[in-house]
Design an enzyme around this catalytic site. Structure first.
Site, mmCIF file in Angstrom:
data_model
loop_
_atom_site.group_PDB
_atom_site.id
_atom_site.type_symbol
_atom_site.label_atom_id
_atom_site.label_comp_id
_atom_site.label_asym_id
_atom_site.label_seq_id
_atom_site.Cartn_x
_atom_site.Cartn_y
_atom_site.Cartn_z
ATOM 1 N N MET A 1 -7.646 2.006 -6.891
ATOM 2 C CA MET A 1 -7.574 0.853 -5.885
ATOM 3 C C MET A 1 -7.833 -0.544 -6.280
ATOM 4 O O MET A 1 -8.774 -0.928 -6.729
ATOM 5 C CB MET A 1 -8.395 1.384 -4.676
ATOM 6 C CG MET A 1 -8.559 0.454 -3.460
ATOM 7 S SD MET A 1 -7.193 0.773 -2.425
ATOM 8 C CE MET A 1 -7.505 -0.390 -1.151
ATOM 9 N N HIS B 1 6.665 6.413 -19.991
ATOM 10 C CA HIS B 1 7.985 5.674 -18.854
ATOM 11 C C HIS B 1 8.970 5.493 -20.091
ATOM 12 O O HIS B 1 9.134 4.452 -20.739
ATOM 13 C CB HIS B 1 7.349 4.289 -18.654
ATOM 14 C CG HIS B 1 8.516 4.008 -17.647
ATOM 15 N ND1 HIS B 1 9.366 3.239 -18.134
ATOM 16 C CD2 HIS B 1 8.130 3.529 -16.144
ATOM 17 C CE1 HIS B 1 10.167 2.836 -16.964
ATOM 18 N NE2 HIS B 1 9.238 2.990 -15.666
ATOM 19 N N CYS C 1 0.915 -1.373 -0.069
ATOM 20 C CA CYS C 1 -0.264 0.074 0.049
ATOM 21 C C CYS C 1 0.897 1.450 -0.087
ATOM 22 O O CYS C 1 0.495 2.262 -0.452
ATOM 23 C CB CYS C 1 -0.893 -0.039 1.173
ATOM 24 S SG CYS C 1 -1.579 -1.684 1.673
ATOM 25 N N HIS D 1 9.759 10.953 -12.225
ATOM 26 C CA HIS D 1 10.171 9.403 -12.426
ATOM 27 C C HIS D 1 11.413 9.115 -13.100
ATOM 28 O O HIS D 1 12.392 9.452 -12.501
ATOM 29 C CB HIS D 1 9.003 8.443 -12.749
ATOM 30 C CG HIS D 1 9.426 7.121 -12.602
ATOM 31 N ND1 HIS D 1 9.392 6.430 -11.289
ATOM 32 C CD2 HIS D 1 9.673 6.113 -13.182
ATOM 33 C CE1 HIS D 1 9.803 5.273 -11.262
ATOM 34 N NE2 HIS D 1 9.857 4.960 -12.535
ATOM 35 N N CYS E 1 1.540 3.746 -3.012
ATOM 36 C CA CYS E 1 0.532 4.798 -3.363
ATOM 37 C C CYS E 1 -0.039 5.845 -2.428
ATOM 38 O O CYS E 1 -0.059 6.850 -2.456
ATOM 39 C CB CYS E 1 -0.724 3.933 -3.904
ATOM 40 S SG CYS E 1 -0.294 3.053 -5.668
ATOM 41 N N HIS E 2 0.073 5.203 -1.172
ATOM 42 C CA HIS E 2 -0.707 5.906 0.006
ATOM 43 C C HIS E 2 0.385 6.606 0.828
ATOM 44 O O HIS E 2 -0.042 7.244 1.749
ATOM 45 C CB HIS E 2 -1.795 5.124 0.784
ATOM 46 C CG HIS E 2 -2.866 4.516 0.010
ATOM 47 N ND1 HIS E 2 -3.913 5.364 -0.208
ATOM 48 C CD2 HIS E 2 -3.203 3.493 -0.692
ATOM 49 C CE1 HIS E 2 -4.711 4.482 -0.818
ATOM 50 N NE2 HIS E 2 -3.898 3.406 -1.173
HETATM 51 FE FE1 DHE Z 1 12.659 0.851 -11.949
HETATM 52 C C1 DHE Z 1 14.848 2.982 -13.524
HETATM 53 C C2 DHE Z 1 11.905 3.413 -9.690
HETATM 54 C C3 DHE Z 1 9.920 -0.873 -10.996
HETATM 55 C C4 DHE Z 1 13.445 -1.724 -13.805
HETATM 56 N N1 DHE Z 1 13.411 2.783 -11.608
HETATM 57 C C5 DHE Z 1 14.541 3.427 -12.291
HETATM 58 C C6 DHE Z 1 14.443 4.842 -11.802
HETATM 59 C C7 DHE Z 1 13.355 4.935 -10.866
HETATM 60 C C8 DHE Z 1 12.880 3.592 -10.634
HETATM 61 C C9 DHE Z 1 13.361 6.024 -9.754
HETATM 62 C C10 DHE Z 1 15.353 5.901 -12.442
HETATM 63 C C11 DHE Z 1 16.830 5.859 -11.836
HETATM 64 C C12 DHE Z 1 17.838 6.583 -12.198
HETATM 65 O O1 DHE Z 1 17.711 7.155 -13.550
HETATM 66 O O2 DHE Z 1 18.529 7.393 -11.640
HETATM 67 N N2 DHE Z 1 11.153 1.206 -10.764
HETATM 68 C C13 DHE Z 1 11.110 2.140 -9.682
HETATM 69 C C14 DHE Z 1 9.989 2.101 -9.026
HETATM 70 O O3 DHE Z 1 9.464 2.887 -7.982
HETATM 71 C C15 DHE Z 1 8.895 1.119 -9.377
HETATM 72 C C16 DHE Z 1 7.988 1.659 -10.272
HETATM 73 C C17 DHE Z 1 8.392 -0.042 -8.452
HETATM 74 C C18 DHE Z 1 9.454 -0.204 -7.098
HETATM 75 O O4 DHE Z 1 8.998 -0.847 -6.169
HETATM 76 O O5 DHE Z 1 10.697 -0.286 -7.609
HETATM 77 C C19 DHE Z 1 10.040 0.640 -10.435
HETATM 78 N N3 DHE Z 1 11.816 -1.016 -12.393
HETATM 79 C C20 DHE Z 1 10.581 -1.453 -11.863
HETATM 80 C C21 DHE Z 1 10.475 -2.819 -12.302
HETATM 81 O O6 DHE Z 1 9.452 -3.563 -11.910
HETATM 82 C C22 DHE Z 1 11.649 -3.077 -13.141
HETATM 83 C C23 DHE Z 1 11.109 -3.309 -14.582
HETATM 84 C C24 DHE Z 1 12.412 -4.371 -12.797
HETATM 85 C C25 DHE Z 1 12.998 -4.304 -11.256
HETATM 86 O O7 DHE Z 1 14.284 -4.403 -11.494
HETATM 87 O O8 DHE Z 1 12.329 -4.025 -10.543
HETATM 88 C C26 DHE Z 1 12.530 -1.892 -13.076
HETATM 89 N N4 DHE Z 1 13.936 0.541 -13.436
HETATM 90 C C27 DHE Z 1 14.320 -0.457 -13.977
HETATM 91 C C28 DHE Z 1 15.472 -0.375 -14.899
HETATM 92 C C29 DHE Z 1 15.828 1.167 -14.719
HETATM 93 C C30 DHE Z 1 14.861 1.806 -13.973
HETATM 94 C C31 DHE Z 1 16.196 -1.489 -15.886
HETATM 95 C C32 DHE Z 1 17.132 1.681 -15.557
HETATM 96 C C33 DHE Z 1 16.640 1.971 -17.037
HETATM 97 C C34 DHE Z 1 17.603 2.749 -17.787
HETATM 98 O O9 DHE Z 1 17.697 2.217 -18.835
HETATM 99 O O10 DHE Z 1 18.226 3.645 -17.262
#
Ligand code: DHE
Length: 587
Positions: free
Chosen positions: A125, A407, A84, A364, A87-88
Site C-alpha cells: 500500500m 513483463h 485505488c 497481463h 489494485c482494490h
Molecule cells: Fe500497458 C501493452 C495494460 C501501463 C505501454 N498494457 C499492454 C497490454 C495490457 C496493458 C493489458 C497488452 C495489450 C495486448 O497485447 O493486447 N498497461 C496496462 C495497465 O493496466 C497498466 C499497468 C496501467 C494502466 O493504467 O494502463 C499499463 N502501459 C502502461 C504504461 O505506463 C505504458 C508504459 C505507457 C502507456 O502508454 O500508458 C504502457 N502497454 C504499453 C505498450 C504496450 C502495452 C507500449 C504494447 C507493447 C507491445 O510491444 O505489444
C-alpha cells in the site's frame, strides 16, 4: 556508448543460494511502503481514469454513516478510481489489493484507515499521505469515503455501443486501391499517450505522415491481417479503425466498447483476414467481437465468473492482452483476475465456442514463440509465464521465471547458440532477463524451462525486443528509479551468449536519453521496436506532457545513433508498432 564488464554470473538455474537471494530481495524492498508519485512508474498501476469522470450518487446515509456531502462523495469516487481501483477493484472487492467493502472498512474503523492511507504498508500500500500525493484533507475524505457503500459504475452493453458507433467512411466509399505512396509495411504507429493521438511515422524517411485523434491515453495499435487497417484503442475504450490506403490515412470507423480498456486485435486465420476485430475492457469486464470492415458490434461476452483455482466468483475480471491465433480461427483472450486464457472460436458467433484454460493470476501481456504455435503470457503477480498450445488449445506449461513480475510486452524470440530457440522476458521487479526454451521437437530437454537467466541494466523493465534479422537483444528499464538507467537500454550480443552458467553475458549500455539531447525533464526510454527490415531500432524518449519528447533511432548493426526524431507534435510517445512486424507477430 559504454561497455559493461560482465557481472559475476548469478544464474537462476538450480542455485539454492540465488533462490534465497531472490526471495530476500523483495522482502527487504517491501519493508518500506511503496512510493506512488504521478510519474510513469505510478501510471503503471492500472488507473481507471475514465471511470473517475462518471457522475455518482451518494448512497442513502444511515445513522452510523460518516457524514459526507454529495460533492465530497464525487471527489472521493474520482480519487478512488484514479488511485485505488487498479489494485482494490472498481467494486472494492479486492484484486491485487485487499477488499475495501464497508464490512471490512467499518470493522477497522476511521482512524485505522486514515493512518493506513497516510503511511502505507510494507505489503504494497503506497504512503499516500506522507509522500504528499494526497493532502491531509483528501486522506481524511478517503478514510470516510471507504466506509460508505461503493458506487456501482454503469454497464456498457449493446445499446451504449451502438450509440457510440460511427462509420465515418462506408466500406463502399473507401479507396479500391492504395491512394498514397507511403511504404505502409514500414510505417510506425506511435502512441502519443497524453495527447490522445497516434502519429504515423515513415520508417524509411522518419517523416510524420499523419497525426490522428484517437481515444484518451491510447494504449496499443494492431494491424489487420492484410495490413490495410490499423486499430487503435484508448484507455476510455474508444477504438479507431484507420484506413492506411487513403491519400491521407484517417479514421473510417470508431466505437466505444467500454469505459476502461487496453486491448484490441483483428482476425488473422486464413480465410478470416480482416473479417473481424475484437477489443477487451477493464470496465465493464467484457470483450466484444466486431465487424472487421465497420466495427459494428456483433457479440459481447462478459468475463465475470470464477477464479480458476479457488473457484470463487470474481465480479470484475479485466481483459488484458488479446492475440489472434495463426493456427485456428480463434482469439486468445487473457483474463487477469480469474487467471483464465480463453480461446474464442469466431467462426460462429451465434453458437459461440470457447475453450477455457486454467492458467494463473494475474494475466497481463505476452506473445508468440517464433513458430507462432505457442503463446506465452505473464501471470505477473505470481512470477510465472503460462504457455498455451494454440494448435491443440491446451495448457503446455506454467513456468516460474525466478524474477519478480515478468513483463515481456510481446517478448523476444531468438536462437540461442547453445539452447536453440528461446523466448525471453524481462522483469518489472528486478533486473533479470529469463530465457525459456521453445523448441520441444529439436531441443526437448530445454523446452518450457528457464534455460538461462542473467542481469540487464536494472529493475523497472517493461519491454524486450529482437528481430529475426538482428543478433541483438534490447532490454529497457523505463521504471527504474535511477534516472540514468531509466534513460538507457541494455543490448546483448546473442551470438556471444554461452552455456557457461558462471558467466553473465556482457551487455552494452546505450545512453538513448542523452542522445535525444532533451534539456528539460526526466525522460524515460521505453519500448524498442524494429523497422520492417530489422536493421534499425526505435526507442521512445517519453517525457512529461509539457516537455520535449523524442524518438531515437539506432542502427542495429553498429549500435550507433542513426537519427533523433523531434517534432512539437510528438507529445509523450510510448508504444510504437511497425505495421509489418505487428501484423506478422515478428518479435
Ligand atoms: Fe500497458 C501493452 C495494460 C501501463 C505501454 N498494457 C499492454 C497490454 C495490457 C496493458 C493489458 C497488452 C495489450 C495486448 O497485447 O493486447 N498497461 C496496462 C495497465 O493496466 C497498466 C499497468 C496501467 C494502466 O493504467 O494502463 C499499463 N502501459 C502502461 C504504461 O505506463 C505504458 C508504459 C505507457 C502507456 O502508454 O500508458 C504502457 N502497454 C504499453 C505498450 C504496450 C502495452 C507500449 C504494447 C507493447 C507491445 O510491444 O505489444
Amino acid at each position: 556508448m559504454t561497455i559493461r564488464a560482465p557481472h559475476a554470473r548469478r544464474t537462476l538455474l538450480g542455485s539454492a543460494a540465488l533462490a534465497l537471494a531472490v526471495l530476500a530481495g523483495p522482502a527487504l524492498a517491501q519493508e518500506k511502503p511503496k512510493e506512488h508519485g504521478d510519474g510513469p512508474a505510478a501510471a503503471y498501476e492500472p488507473s481507471m481514469t475514465t471511470l473517475a469522470e462518471i457522475q455518482v450518487e451518494i448512497p442513502g446515509l444511515g445513522p452510523d454513516d460518516p457524514v459526507m456531502t454529495q460533492e465530497e462523495f464525487q471527489r472521493g469516487t474520482e480519487i478512488y478510481f484514479q488511485r485505488c481501483a487498479g489494485c482494490h477493484g472498481v467494486l472494492r472487492k479486492g484484486a491485487t489489493g485487499k477488499p475495501l467493502t464497508p464490512d471490512v472498512t467499518r470493522e477497522n474503523g476511521f482512524d485505522y484507515i486514515k493512518s493506513f492511507i497516510t503511511y502505507g504498508s510494507p505489503a504494497g500500500m503506497p504512503n499516500w499521505g506522507t509522500s504528499g500525493d494526497l493532502t491531509e484533507a483528501d486522506v481524511d475524505l478517503m478514510a470516510r469515503y471507504v466506509l460508505l457503500d461503493p458506487p456501482q459504475p454503469p454497464e456498457w452493453g449493446m445499446p451504449e455501443m451502438m450509440n457510440s458507433w460511427k462509420v465515418l467512411v462506408k466500406p463502399e466509399d473507401r479507396p479500391k486501391e492504395k491512394m498514397n505512396d507511403i511504404d505502409i509495411e514500414n510505417l510506425m504507429s506511435v502512441t502519443l499517450r497524453d495527447a490522445g493521438q497516434i502519429a504515423l511515422i515513415d520508417g524509411g524517411t522518419y517523416e510524420i505522415k499523419a497525426v490522428i485523434d484517437t481515444g484518451y491515453a491510447v494504449h496499443i495499435s494492431r494491424i489487420s491481417a492484410s495490413g490495410r487497417y490499423l486499430f487503435v484503442i484508448g484507455r476510455d475504450g474508444l477504438v479507431n479503425m484507420i484506413d492506411l490506403w487513403m491519400e491521407s490515412p484517417a479514421t473510417v470507423a470508431s466505437i466505444k466498447i467500454g469505459i476502461e480498456a487496453r486491448s484490441v486485435e483483428t482476425s488473422k486465420f486464413e480465410g478470416f483476414e480482416d473479417k473481424l476485430a475484437i477489443a477487451g475492457a477493464y470496465w465493464p469486464p467484457q470483450f466484444v467481437i466486431m465487424d472487421g470492415d465497420t466495427l459494428e458490434p456483433k457479440k459481447i461476452v462478459s468475463t465475470r465468473g470464477m477464479i480458476y483455482d479457488e473457484q470463487v466468483y470474481h465480479p470484475e475480471p479485466r481483459v488484458a492482452s488479446i492475440l489472434a491465433s495463426h493456427y485456428r480461427p480463434e482469439f486468445i483472450v487473457n483474463v487477469k483476475e480469474t487467471g483464465k486464457i480463453m480461446f474464442v472460436d469466431y467462426t460462429d458467433l451465434k453458437n459461440l465456442k470457447m475453450t477455457e484454460i486454467e492458467a494463473e493470476r494475474f494475466l497481463h501481456d505476452g506473445g508468440f514463440d517464433s513458430t507462432k504455435r505457442y503463446f506465452l503470457v505473464a501471470a505477473n503477480a505470481r512470477g510465472k509465464i503460462a504457455v498455451v498450445d494454440t494448435k491443440e488449445d491446451k495448457l503446455t506449461a506454467l513456468i516460474e521465471t525466478g524474477g519478480q513480475t515478468p513483463h515481456p510486452g510481446r517478448g523476444a524470440n531468438f536462437t540461442h547458440p547453445v539452447y536453440g530457440p528461446v523466448w525471453s522476458t524481462s522483469h518489472l521487479g528486478d533486473e533479470s532477463v529469463a530465457l525459456i526454451g521453445t523448441d520441444p521437437e529439436g531441443h526437448p530437454d530445454q523446452a518450457w524451462k528457464i534455460v538461462d537467466s542473467f542481469y540487464a541494466l536494472g529493475g523497472g523493465s517493461l519491454f524486450i525486443k529482437t528481430h529475426p534479422n538482428s543478433t541483438h537483444l534490447y532490454v529497457d528499464a523505463p521504471l527504474n528509479p535511477d534516472s540514468e538507467i531509466s534513460a538507457s537500454v541494455a543490448v546483448f550480443d546473442i551470438t556471444a551468449m554461452g552455456g557457461d552458467p558462471n558467466v553473465d553475458p556482457e551487455f552494452t549500455t546505450l545512453p538513448i536519453g542523452e542522445w535525444a539531447g532533451i534539456p528539460e525533464g526526466q525522460p524515460r526510454v521505453v519500448q524498442p521496436e524494429f523497422n520492417k527490415e530489422g536493421t534499425e531500432v526505435w526507442f521512445s524518449v517519453w517525457n512529461a506532457k509539457d516537455k520535449e519528447s523524442a524518438i531515437v533511432v539506432v542502427d542495429d548493426k553498429t549500435l550507433e545513433l542513426k537519427t533523433v526524431i523531434k517534432d512539437p507534435r510528438l507529445i509523450t510517445p510510448t508504444g510504437k508498432f511497425n505495421v509489418l512486424n505487428t501484423r506478422n507477430d515478428v518479435y
